[in-house]
Design an enzyme around this catalytic site. Structure first.
Site, PDB file in Angstrom:
ATOM      1  N   CYS A  30     -19.579  57.087 -17.254  1.00 62.32           N
ATOM      2  CA  CYS A  30     -18.792  57.564 -16.269  1.00 62.32           C
ATOM      3  C   CYS A  30     -17.841  56.555 -15.825  1.00 62.32           C
ATOM      4  CB  CYS A  30     -19.418  58.187 -14.906  1.00 62.32           C
ATOM      5  SG  CYS A  30     -20.943  57.076 -14.427  1.00 62.32           S
ATOM      6  N   SER A  31     -17.670  56.013 -14.707  1.00 68.68           N
ATOM      7  CA  SER A  31     -16.932  54.835 -14.222  1.00 68.68           C
ATOM      8  C   SER A  31     -17.612  53.798 -14.451  1.00 68.68           C
ATOM      9  CB  SER A  31     -16.229  55.269 -12.939  1.00 68.68           C
ATOM     10  OG  SER A  31     -15.246  56.195 -12.947  1.00 68.68           O
TER      11      SER A  31
END
Lengths: 671, 671
Positions: free
Chosen positions: B438-439
């Protein structure tokens, strides 16, 4: 490990990989098409073909052209005169067709090459054949084959789709709207008006009463071990309840349906009410449906009475006889207040005054309190279920599922019906008698009384008791099945049609979900009941009332649905059932606890396919079998062994384990 | 028959009336208040007090002033200096208090007469006492007594309610917002600032880290038979997966957290990647969280790798080392494509470029396909759960329940997380390796990898395997528990807080509902985990990453939650569990099949009280006991009997019954 085709948000549940006992395996269901047809490899006589695929089974596919099955004969072809096209003639050729067995009394009428526009698999070439009982389709190319097996009774409407000028592939054909939450669309070749014959035949046989033909129930030659018509004997049922007694008597005043033509012949009324009283009360109740006893509480003697609305009218008429009669009901178990549950919203009750009806005014009925239960009428329920169909068939609305479901109001109506029944049951448990009515006392009233009785009386939660409940509260008391369902009738837009009974069965299902051990029957029974509500294969749900059934000799000329059910009881048994005779069930009637009955309403959608049997149920049945096996070995050992150790075996089940043993006596072969 | 109080649409489920075995009865739960406190009559050492009332039990109520329990001593009263009012002094008198037993290491701080404004029962006079671990309240008048037992760790916010000028009864007091979906409101006498001392103490002990105090986990003296810290041993777990092998090697490059301070010390990376490669890739991944192996498929060798986003930035930077490294992952099992699942919505991934992040571009990663899974970030999830709380506490929104539930989007988020995990699992089943990020790779990534692994690997569906899964994917890989939960921290509005782990446990619960026989653990375990996610009684969920745990000597100074769980495994066991080692579970991720986890989110509402144990579960356990009893008798008979009949008993379980027998070996005393 296999890799199923996965799309976001819609993934099929794989078949359970759990090991199965031989018994289960023997009866395993083979899924043979995207339209959920299932085939059982078991052979059985007589051939029974059942169509509720999510919970039942379709019996073995036989060659159609066997000796016992009538082969089409052009001389008695009812369409001979009208079938003057080559295309038609060609389509009337009858080939032996595998994969479907006919019921005794079922006859082939036509078969035809056709394209089924399956909403899930797309256009499928195949063959459709129509009998006097069903429409059967089998795809030619798809693997596995897609089949459809629809009793004509389930068809609500048949329409031609696409005219002579219509363009586009598969735009010319038939559109069939079913009563069981699905639609079917077939396409034919446009040349030579090829759909005319099949449309005419379908229209005629799906709506036999509109064409001077008999319903299939009168043609069926099915034989069963049990005679389902003997399930319900009113006097026996009243005796079970402890009736008659010194407060309540049985009257035969309606033996010839002269008091009330929509009531049964045997009625229970207050002991003190004379036949003359009954006749007078009769004049003040809509359709003569006077208050009569439906159920009595063994201990506190509180009763559930049912009736229609009083004929109060705009002028606010009163009737001393009716008032005295209701007070006799109250008086019978000596409580201070009688509660009258009017199922309707109060505004509807007021509006009914305009057409001569109304409700019991406070002034007139001084020892009674009136409670409105806010349940809407048949038209509201019909529209609600239509909206539900819109969001589940063919495609289930996914992006706003919850709010779409809410906007149908279906669960809200379910909630109000269950809430009303809870109030009735609770009042009775508290020792107060109640009178329940709506307008005519055959829709909402039947829902409320039968649900309350299901909560109060564990007998009705057994397989046979539930049949009695339906026979009594719905069939004998004149729920207008013929009008509500429209059996064999072409007028699909008839405003009298309404899914009141479906709604009731849904309420029962909600109860079985909340009390999974309290009911002897399983979901299969409920789906089977709803399938044969439409199918016209059995006489059980035909006609509006007992007098019409008598006139049409229903019991002697047709077979009861309970003949089918009671000849294979184990198939409908809930393995978790634990009899508890004195328990009152109060379901939770809040939106958070009510669920949409997905396995009924959305069963045609292959993406919603539920597991045939829950793994927990499967495990339980396996364990029951194992327990039985041990028990059997214990008994064998006991026989061969005379050592002192074995003496205590006669008492092998502990007191705590009594209930499992108890219900296993009739459950040892649930499959 | 009893008559419960009935209100329209809200009826309490009666307690099950089913007979119980002695074993069950022994452990029966007594409900002793509208706030759902339950008391177990069983005695046990050490005293354990658990607070998730809907699925656990509160252990026996003892007299507080027993010898082993520290009695309040004013000389170490932390409030001595500030408590300069008579009212305060009076409130500090410590009486022996029945009904609550302290944990070893737990100390009483204050007790006080107070009014609990119960949202369900109204204002209740009683006494509250606060320890260094919990807030406990018992009503004085109500019968049965209403009790509250809240670990201070579950408190998110404490506020004064009503100022000096406030009027109205019970308007002066404290408002407590809990992390576990409830709020508590207490009223005090307005005279003499009587709330000051309790507010100060609560504020200090609920948020110890903000006041230079230790979390309770460091004060607890609890001892358990098992040491939960030994549950997860990374090398053992990798060996179980068949690692290292000729394609994947174990690296200790992060032994001192020098490569990545939020990663564990032991990592598995492609065999061909050198330590130097890892260091280079490290520079191109957010927080240095390089792609590492989380799970490998035994047969097809497809792997789940996890990491953070690439540092692409606005200029679209590329990094040859990173590109080559990802290709090594693909290459390891010889498939043509590597799939990169970016958990984020694509717009978020693009937006991240502005802060130096981004996603793998097509040009740069030629043998990879990138799929965005559209799962929203921690802020969206936090707001969604807040909305859910708004509609369920204290009152459940009834009139528009479904649309209200929809408007929280909670189930929609659950659906997207499960859908994403299904895609990962399906890709792996098909033999293709995946990289998930994801991030930062510690929230959505952990959800996706752990759910996919739960679908793919039945070991993680066992009681101990699930603990390993949590220790591995969540704890060791640096899900920021400290920041997300805010243990001991007063900053309730911290934007770093988010219920990501709660959401994951909800997804697990959804899977257990859809596959009721596939998990060895029951719902109690899930609720217990969430309770101790907040409670700070155990070290398990403290800190953001392993390096912080090492620094703070977590394993030597605190007790693991698994010590509690594994010392009483049977309590957390699912009786229906049937081991099936090669089955991949694909839950249905459609709105119609997802349910709100009512027994967790709405458990404080007495109207939603669920049955303690489902009747089906109860029946099953009874049957298991009966089966065992028979088996025991058979064995006894076999011993005493030498007849040929008994010889076949050694093979007493049939092949079909193998699975029940199999799982009964550790299930014979599930209660």
């Amino acid at each position: 490990m296999t890799a199923p085709h996965v799309t976001l948000g819609e993934v099929l549940l794989p078949e359970s990989g759990a090991k199965q006992t031989d018994k289960i395996r023997e009866r395993r269901i083979a899924v043979c098409g995207a339209c959920l047809q299932k085939t059982d490899r078991r052979q059985k006589q007589p051939p029974v073909l059942i169509r509720s695929q999510s919970v039942e089974e379709v019996l073995p596919c036989r060659v159609m052209a066997s000796a016992s099955i009538p082969v089409y004969n052009s001389s008695n072809n009812p369409l001979e005169n009208s079938s003057n096209h080559n295309a038609s003639r060609e389509s009337l050729k009858m080939e032996p067709l595998a994969d479907c067995s006919l019921l005794p009394g079922e006859e082939r009428i036509i078969d035809k090459d056709i394209i089924y526009i399956c909403p899930f698999s797309g256009a499928l070439k195949g063959k459709v054949f129509i009998t006097n009982y069903r429409l059967y389709f089998k795809s030619a190319d798809a693997d596995p084959a897609v089949t459809l097996d629809v009793p004509l009774g389930a068809i609500g409407r048949v329409e031609k789709m696409g005219g002579a000028s219509s363009r586009g592939e598969n735009s010319y054909g038939l559109d069939i709207t079913c009563k069981d939450m699905r639609n079917l669309r077939f396409a034919l070749k446009q040349e030579g008006h090829s759909r005319r014959d099949i449309f005419d035949i379908l229209f005629k046989y799906a709506f036999p009463l509109s064409h001077g033909l008999l319903l299939f129930a009168y043609l069926s030659q099915e034989k069963f071990e049990e005679n389902g018509w003997s399930v319900y004997k009113p006097m026996e049922e009243f005796r079970r309840q402890g009736l008659p007694n010194d407060k309540w008597r049985v009257t035969f005043i309606n033996a010839n349906y002269e008091l009330c033509d929509t009531y049964p012949t045997i009625l229970v009324v207050p002991f003190k009410a004379t036949e003359e009283d009954l006749r007078k009360v009769c004049t003040f109740r809509s359709r003569g449906r006077i208050p009569v006893l439906s159920w009595i509480h063994r201990e506190n003697q509180a009763v559930i009475c049912r009736c229609s609305q009083p004929l109060v009218g705009m002028s606010g008429k009163r009737n001393k006889d009716d008032e005295r009669y209701l007070d006799l009901i109250r008086e019978a178990n000596g409580t201070a207040k009688l509660t009258i549950y009017d199922a309707r919203p109060s505004v509807n009750a007021v509006a009914n005054k305009a057409t001569g009806g109304g409700y019991e005014g406070d002034d007139a009925y001084q020892n009674a309190e009136l409670v409105f239960l806010d349940i809407h009428n048949i038209h509201v329920m019909r529209e609600s279920l239509k909206k539900l169909k819109d969001i589940v068939y063919p495609n289930v609305e996914e992006s706003h599922w919850l709010s779409s479901l809410e906007s149908t109001h279906w669960l809200e109506h379910i909630k109000l019906v269950i809430s009303g029944a809870i109030q009735v049951a609770d009042k009775i448990s508290g020792g107060n008698s109640v009178v329940v009515h709506c307008s005519d006392g055959w829709d909402r009233t039947a829902q409320l009384t039968s649900l309350a009785m299901l909560m109060l009386d564990s007998h009705y939660r057994t397989l046979r008791g539930f049949q009695v409940l339906l026979e009594k509260e719905w069939i004998s008391f004149g729920h207008k099945f013929a009008n509500r369902i429209g059996h064999g009738d072409k007028n699909h837009a008839d405003q009298d049609r309404s899914p009141i009974f479906v709604q009731f069965i849904d309420c029962v299902w909600q109860m079985t979900k909340q009390f999974p051990t309290a009911f002897e029957f399983n979901e299969r029974l409920l789906v089977t009941i709803l399938d044969h509500l439409f199918s016209c294969r059995f006489g059980t749900f035909l006609y509006n009332c007992e007098s019409a059934r008598d006139t049409n000799e229903l019991r002697s000329k047709t077979v009861s649905l309970w003949s089918l059910v009671n000849s294979d009881l184990s198939f409908y048994q809930n393995p978790f059932y634990t009899p508890e005779s004195n328990r009152v069930l109060y379901p939770v009637a809040s939106m958070r606890h009510l669920e949409l009955w997905v396995t009924y309403y959305i069963r045609w959608n292959p993406r919603i396919r539920q597991q045939q049997q829950s793994p927990v149920e499967q495990r339980y049945i396996e364990l029951l079998a194992l327990r039985d096996e041990y028990l059997k070995k214990l008994e064998e050992l006991q026989l061969s062994d005379s050592s002192p150790n074995s003496s205590h075996l006669s008492n092998s089940s502990t007191p705590n384990a009594a209930s499992p043993t108890q219900h296993v006596t009739h459950l040892h072969t649930p499959f």
